[in-house]
Design an enzyme around this catalytic site. Structure first.
Site, mmCIF file in Angstrom:
data_model
loop_
_atom_site.group_PDB
_atom_site.id
_atom_site.type_symbol
_atom_site.label_atom_id
_atom_site.label_comp_id
_atom_site.label_asym_id
_atom_site.label_seq_id
_atom_site.Cartn_x
_atom_site.Cartn_y
_atom_site.Cartn_z
ATOM 1 N N GLU A 166 0.825 -1.211 0.000
ATOM 2 C CA GLU A 166 0.000 0.000 0.000
ATOM 3 C C GLU A 166 0.856 1.257 0.000
ATOM 4 O O GLU A 166 1.878 1.316 0.677
ATOM 5 C CB GLU A 166 -0.883 -0.046 1.271
ATOM 6 N N GLU A 170 -2.833 10.735 2.377
ATOM 7 C CA GLU A 170 -4.021 10.826 3.234
ATOM 8 C C GLU A 170 -4.142 12.210 3.843
ATOM 9 O O GLU A 170 -3.140 12.843 4.189
ATOM 10 C CB GLU A 170 -3.947 9.795 4.357
#
Ligand SMILES: *[C@@H]1O[C@H](CO)[C@@H](O)[C@H](O)[C@H]1NC(C)=O
Ligand SMILES: *[C@@H]1O[C@H](CO)[C@@H](O)[C@H](O)[C@H]1NC(C)=O
Ligand SMILES: *[C@@H]1O[C@H](CO)[C@@H](O)[C@H](O)[C@H]1NC(C)=O
Ligand SMILES: *[C@@H]1O[C@H](CO)[C@@H](O)[C@H](O)[C@H]1NC(C)=O
Ligand SMILES: *[C@@H]1O[C@H](CO)[C@@H](O)[C@H](O)[C@H]1NC(C)=O
Ligand SMILES: *[C@@H]1O[C@H](CO)[C@@H](O)[C@H](O)[C@H]1NC(C)=O
Ligand SMILES: *[C@@H]1O[C@H](CO)[C@@H](O)[C@H](O)[C@H]1NC(C)=O
Ligand SMILES: *[C@@H]1O[C@H](CO)[C@@H](O)[C@H](O)[C@H]1NC(C)=O
Ligand SMILES: *[C@@H]1O[C@H](CO)[C@@H](O)[C@H](O)[C@H]1NC(C)=O
Length: 458
Positions: A166, A170
């Protein structure tokens, strides 16, 4: 009576095998051949379970999951939402038809200035997440985003592989002058965190910015509006002989999700800026919706070997958990026969299976109890006449306990089929079992190691 029941027992036990569909899976507990695919949410099934997010290392075999659509250079501009399939459950693997699927939640289109994709968060929809239908196996991905600006609400643009490699951008909470970068290797949270906060941005809510993930075999870089803000060399991620660097084909995921709600780990709530205020004027003035916007996502593929006319990526036969072998393939990514005849369990079929399993289990328990009673009676009789008792009573009983556990796993979540919010009622995305009470938006962890304990990997 006792003989009849003894014969019936194995038959009923075999019936409860239907509970294999929907049982939990992991790399140490892979799926059985009758429900071979371990979905993104960690449950066994077929059909749709074998598409995006299907984990080959937790599935029945490395080839159980469908081949993954290869990367294609593109610039998705969202002038309308016609390239987005509103419900991921309906996807048949045809990445030519749709660029994105909505895994959960609701989308809109602004229809202005060329259009923009709006991701919607309401108090009841549990947030929105989209996944690309194609995978990227290294490449440069840029998303032009307007983030949220509300405590407890997270905007995210990430890449996520089927084995949970991943890479994140964010934007937690009310902070509109910073973004956070992070990466994970196979879902593993390292002792020293990989997260970092990038500061000094101009307003991320009012202004579009280009956020880039530049993922290459030997390095990873994040940039904002073309300026690199962070670089990580793969060589620096070595832990012993294992390079803990994302290396498997990944889908692009865009999301707006509620971290600040009951049921979220308290550290995550803190990280996201507290509990969500559902009376926020932004929310009420928009008709009880929070929205974040994506105006474009561009993809420049950087496959290690030229894709040529190949259509898919597959995990090679020599995969190991530390260095999976990815190869190109001409194999189709489509579920057999397309959507209309997919073998994926429909909601109603799933319910039927659940009911059959429940009835079978109930009958199994009753008859097992009766058999036990029979055996005990016999044993007592035997003891009365002879000294030896039949030895299989205990065994039968313990295997019964096992199937009770399985059914509980399958069955409790069944109640949530068709549901669309969580927590407390987790959604049944893709007709699958809800995974657990925590959102699966990737990331969701603070970049600071000291708090690590509180943030178990979802
Ligand atoms: C993608 O399209 C948008 C809108 O036309 C444009 O502004 C942007 O520069 C494009 N991105 C790339 C990488 O071509
Ligand atoms: C905007 O686009 C969406 C589809 O993306 C459509 O459903 C909606 O009706 C459009 N709204 C307006 C005001 O045109
Ligand atoms: C996949 O979608 C494309 C575009 O809609 C279509 O032309 C093609 O026939 C589809 N392929 C299959 C096998 O359904
Ligand atoms: C290195 O790997 C070991 C074994 O998997 C793990 O326990 C440890 O946390 C890793 N170290 C770091 C710094 O991530
Ligand atoms: C969330 O938890 C708080 C404190 O436990 C409680 O007062 C509140 O009613 C809960 N909210 C919801 C929506 O359940
Ligand atoms: C795909 O490419 C290979 C090598 O470039 C070629 O031999 C093969 O015929 C091509 N297949 C198709 C279906 O075009
Ligand atoms: C990777 O897998 C493919 C197909 O299973 C195999 O042909 C190839 O030899 C493997 N490569 C390595 C390095 O093991
Ligand atoms: C798989 O690959 C590893 C490293 O590339 C190699 O050491 C091992 O022998 C291979 N195993 C098989 C069965 O090919
Ligand atoms: C998506 O489709 C499935 C199966 O048809 C359905 O159960 C589910 O409610 C749908 N989800 C949404 C958000 O409409």
């Amino acid at each position: 009576m006792c003989h009849f029941l003894a014969a019936l027992l194995p038959l009923l036990a075999s019936l409860t095998i239907v509970s294999a569909q929907g049982t939990a899976c992991s790399s140490t507990n892979p799926c059985s051949s009758d429900a071979p695919c371990c979905s993104e949410y960690g449950f066994c099934g077929s059909g749709n379970f074998c598409l995006g997010g299907c984990n080959p290392l937790a599935s029945n075999s490395l080839t159980s999951c469908m081949p993954m659509p290869v990367c294609q250079d593109a610039n998705h501009t969202f002038s309308d939402n016609s390239r987005i399939l509103p419900n991921a459950t309906d996807f048949d693997g045809n990445a030519t038809k749709y660029d994105w699927v909505v895994d959960k939640g609701n989308i809109i289109n602004t229809n202005s200035s060329g259009g923009a994709l709006g991701m919607v968060l309401t108090e009841s929809n549990g947030g929105t997440r989209l996944s690309s239908t194609r995978y990227v196996h290294y490449g440069t991905i840029t998303a032009r985003v307007k983030t949220g600006r509300w405590g407890g609400v997270v905007t995210a643009f990430i890449t996520m592989s089927n084995i949970k490699d991943e890479i994140d951008w964010e934007f937690p909470g009310a902070q509109t002058t910073q973004g956070q970068t992070n990466f994970f290797w196979q879902g593993f949270i390292p002792q020293t965190t990989n997260g970092e906060t990038e500061k000094g941005l101009s307003d991320t809510y009012d202004d579009y910015h280009d956020y880039t993930i530049d993922w290459q075999p030997a390095s990873l870089a994040w940039s904002i509006d073309g300026n690199t803000v962070r670089t990580v060399q793969a060589s620096t991620t070595k832990n012993g002989s294992v390079t803990e660097f994302p290396s498997t084909p990944s889908r692009i995921q865009l999301s707006l999700w509620p971290a600040g709600i009951n049921g979220t780990a308290s550290g995550t709530v803190q990280w996201a800026g507290g509990m969500i205020d559902w009376n926020d004027p932004d929310y009420t003035s928009a008709g009880n919706q929070f929205q974040a916007y994506i105006s474009s996502v561009s993809v420049k593929c950087a496959d290690p070997t030229p894709v040529g006319n190949m259509s898919s990526y597959v995990y090679g036969s020599n995969s190991s958990t530390s260095t999976p072998n990815i190869t190109l393939s001409s194999a189709s990514t489509l579920l057999e026969g397309g959507a209309a005849s997919t073998p994926s369990i429909s909601t109603s079929l799933a319910k039927k299976i659940g009911i059959i399993a429940a009835v079978a289990l109930f009958a199994l328990i009753i008859s097992a109890l009766l058999v036990r009673a029979c055996l005990q009676r016999r044993r007592r009789k035997a003891r009365a006449s002879q000294t030896t008792a039949p030895g299989f009573g205990g065994q039968t009983y313990s295997s019964l306990k096992d199937s009770t556990v399985n059914l509980a796993d399958t069955h409790v979540p069944d109640l949530d089929y068709g549901g669309n919010q969580y927590p407390p009622a987790p959604p049944a995305y893709g007709g699958q079992q809800p995974y657990n009470s925590a959102p699966q938006y990737g990331g969701g962890r603070p970049p600071y190691g000291s708090q690590q304990e509180q943030f178990r990997r979802y």
